[in-house]
Design a protein around this motif. Structure first.
Motif, PDB file in Angstrom:
ATOM      1  N   PHE A  29      58.932  38.211  15.938  1.00 51.43           N
ATOM      2  CA  PHE A  29      57.656  38.733  16.424  1.00 51.43           C
ATOM      3  C   PHE A  29      57.504  38.469  17.921  1.00 51.43           C
ATOM      4  O   PHE A  29      57.080  39.353  18.680  1.00 51.43           O
ATOM      5  N   PHE A  30      57.868  37.262  18.355  1.00 49.98           N
ATOM      6  CA  PHE A  30      57.766  36.916  19.771  1.00 49.98           C
ATOM      7  C   PHE A  30      58.730  37.743  20.610  1.00 49.98           C
ATOM      8  O   PHE A  30      58.349  38.289  21.657  1.00 49.98           O
ATOM      9  N   GLY A  65      57.678  41.223  21.075  1.00 49.51           N
ATOM     10  CA  GLY A  65      56.667  41.303  22.125  1.00 49.51           C
ATOM     11  C   GLY A  65      57.282  41.312  23.510  1.00 49.51           C
ATOM     12  O   GLY A  65      56.821  42.038  24.401  1.00 49.51           O
ATOM     13  N   GLY A 119      58.313  44.578  24.638  1.00 44.19           N
ATOM     14  CA  GLY A 119      57.220  45.409  25.133  1.00 44.19           C
ATOM     15  C   GLY A 119      57.028  45.329  26.633  1.00 44.19           C
ATOM     16  O   GLY A 119      56.272  46.118  27.208  1.00 44.19           O
ATOM     17  N   THR A 173      57.199  54.442  24.261  1.00 48.79           N
ATOM     18  CA  THR A 173      57.242  53.407  23.228  1.00 48.79           C
ATOM     19  C   THR A 173      56.937  53.979  21.854  1.00 48.79           C
ATOM     20  O   THR A 173      57.622  53.669  20.868  1.00 48.79           O
ATOM     21  N   SER A 192      66.158  37.634  24.330  1.00 49.99           N
ATOM     22  CA  SER A 192      65.326  38.239  23.285  1.00 49.99           C
ATOM     23  C   SER A 192      66.090  39.336  22.550  1.00 49.99           C
ATOM     24  O   SER A 192      65.952  39.488  21.326  1.00 49.99           O
ATOM     25  N   SER A 208      55.261  44.311  17.235  1.00 54.90           N
ATOM     26  CA  SER A 208      54.636  43.538  18.310  1.00 54.90           C
ATOM     27  C   SER A 208      54.984  44.142  19.666  1.00 54.90           C
ATOM     28  O   SER A 208      54.233  43.998  20.635  1.00 54.90           O
ATOM     29  N   GLU A 209      56.136  44.852  19.729  1.00 58.74           N
ATOM     30  CA  GLU A 209      56.515  45.527  20.975  1.00 58.74           C
ATOM     31  C   GLU A 209      55.488  46.574  21.357  1.00 58.74           C
ATOM     32  O   GLU A 209      55.115  46.703  22.533  1.00 58.74           O
ATOM     33  N   ILE A 259      52.306  46.671  20.551  1.00 59.00           N
ATOM     34  CA  ILE A 259      51.069  46.020  20.976  1.00 59.00           C
ATOM     35  C   ILE A 259      51.168  45.554  22.420  1.00 59.00           C
ATOM     36  O   ILE A 259      50.285  45.820  23.245  1.00 59.00           O
ATOM     37  N   VAL A 260      52.261  44.847  22.736  1.00 64.14           N
ATOM     38  CA  VAL A 260      52.441  44.315  24.091  1.00 64.14           C
ATOM     39  C   VAL A 260      52.589  45.451  25.107  1.00 64.14           C
ATOM     40  O   VAL A 260      52.017  45.389  26.202  1.00 64.14           O
ATOM     41  N   SER A 287      49.895  45.754  28.045  1.00 64.29           N
ATOM     42  CA  SER A 287      50.388  45.517  29.405  1.00 64.29           C
ATOM     43  C   SER A 287      50.298  46.778  30.255  1.00 64.29           C
ATOM     44  O   SER A 287      49.922  46.716  31.436  1.00 64.29           O
TER      45      SER A 287
END
Length: 302
Positions: free
Chosen positions: A19-20, A23, A26, A102, A233, A255-256, A258-259, A263
């Motif tokens: 998940f991290f 992100g 992203g 994206t 990553s 999560s990508e 979302i970020v 951003s």
């Protein structure tokens, strides 16, 4: 070797790591747009950002020759396909809006369904049919009246459309060859991306090589982003994709989105979408959840 045994890590810790790192993906657009803002064309920025990690990766191949020799063809095949996906995705990020690039990348339910039917002999299910219909509906709304938004459809949208297809194929190859060593695979990914982006810059865009002073001035920040932040990553995502159930991987990698949305909305506020396009974006994300969530829950309960 990195993540040598999945038994050493719980599903929870692997899921949090995925998940991290999703992100972090992203933020992939930031070094690409940063290099471009310094006067380097978008085509050359794609090459430059993705060639930097090779400074670190290529020398390592000599120390892992046994891994490379043992799994050369799986590493080359999966790395090349994912490298094509990376090239198209990076090119989309500099050619069209960050949000469209994206979200077009995340039309994976459609391509995953087709690959599963053609290659793996899977059957169509209610969830898959619904997922494909929702994704197509979202795509139509996402691309609705883009002329009025100030960002009409262009080659970047085509790149974004096809990068998801190649990523779906690459993910299938990773899942098919779970023992593929990460460092050779990652090296082939970046090598393929660098070569194809170089060809696109010279022959497709016909861009002249950027000034040496521009490259030197952007090198420190580009190397930091591409090699120190993004490269680890990418390796972690590749490896965990071989361990966890694909449905869970697909959900966590969102999560990508979302970020990227947050951003881009903060740092590039001029890239706005209409309300109807936001509905389309929501539909694309929902399609991914429809496709993978029931299977993921069923797998976890088994």
């Amino acid at each position: 070797m990195f993540f040598a045994s999945s038994k050493k890590y719980s599903e929870t810790s692997l899921s949090l790591a995925l998940f991290f790192c999703g992100g972090v993906w992203g933020l992939y657009w930031i070094p690409l747009r940063n290099v471009e803002s310094l006067g380097v064309s978008g085509a050359w920025s794609v090459f430059f950002v993705n060639a930097c990690p090779l400074i670190f990766l290529l020398p390592i191949l000599g120390f892992i020759y046994s891994d490379l020799k043992r799994e050369f063809w799986p590493s080359l095949a999966a790395g090349s396909v994912i490298g094509i996906a990376f090239t198209l995705y990076a090119s989309a990020l500099v050619e069209t809006t960050i949000l469209r690039a994206t979200l077009l990348f995340y039309l994976s339910p459609i391509w995953g369904t087709f690959i599963g039917i053609i290659w793996l002999g899977e059957k169509l299910t209610y969830n898959r049919n619904l997922s494909v219909l929702v994704a197509i509906f979202g795509l139509i709304l996402l691309l609705w009246d883009t002329e009025k938004s100030g960002y009409p459809l262009n080659i970047g949208d085509v790149f974004g459309f096809f990068c998801g297809i190649f990523w779906a194929i690459g993910s299938s190859l990773l899942n098919r060859w779970p023992k593929t060593p990460m460092l050779p695979l990652t090296t082939f990914v970046y090598l393929t991306t660098a070569i194809i982006s170089l060809i696109l810059a010279i022959f497709f865009y016909k861009e002249t090589f950027p000034q040496k002073a521009l490259l030197l001035s952007s090198f420190p920040s580009t190397f930091l982003w591409s090699t120190v932040i993004l490269l680890p990553s990418f390796v972690i995502v590749f490896k965990i994709s071989q361990i966890l159930f694909p449905g869970r991987v697909a959900i966590l990698l969102m999560s990508e989105v979302i970020v990227a949305i947050v951003s881009a909305s903060i740092l590039v506020p001029e890239e706005k979408m209409f309300f109807i396009q936001w509905i389309g974006a929501t539909a694309i994300i929902l399609a991914g959840l429809i496709e993978v969530l029931p299977s993921s829950i069923k797998k976890n309960r088994a």
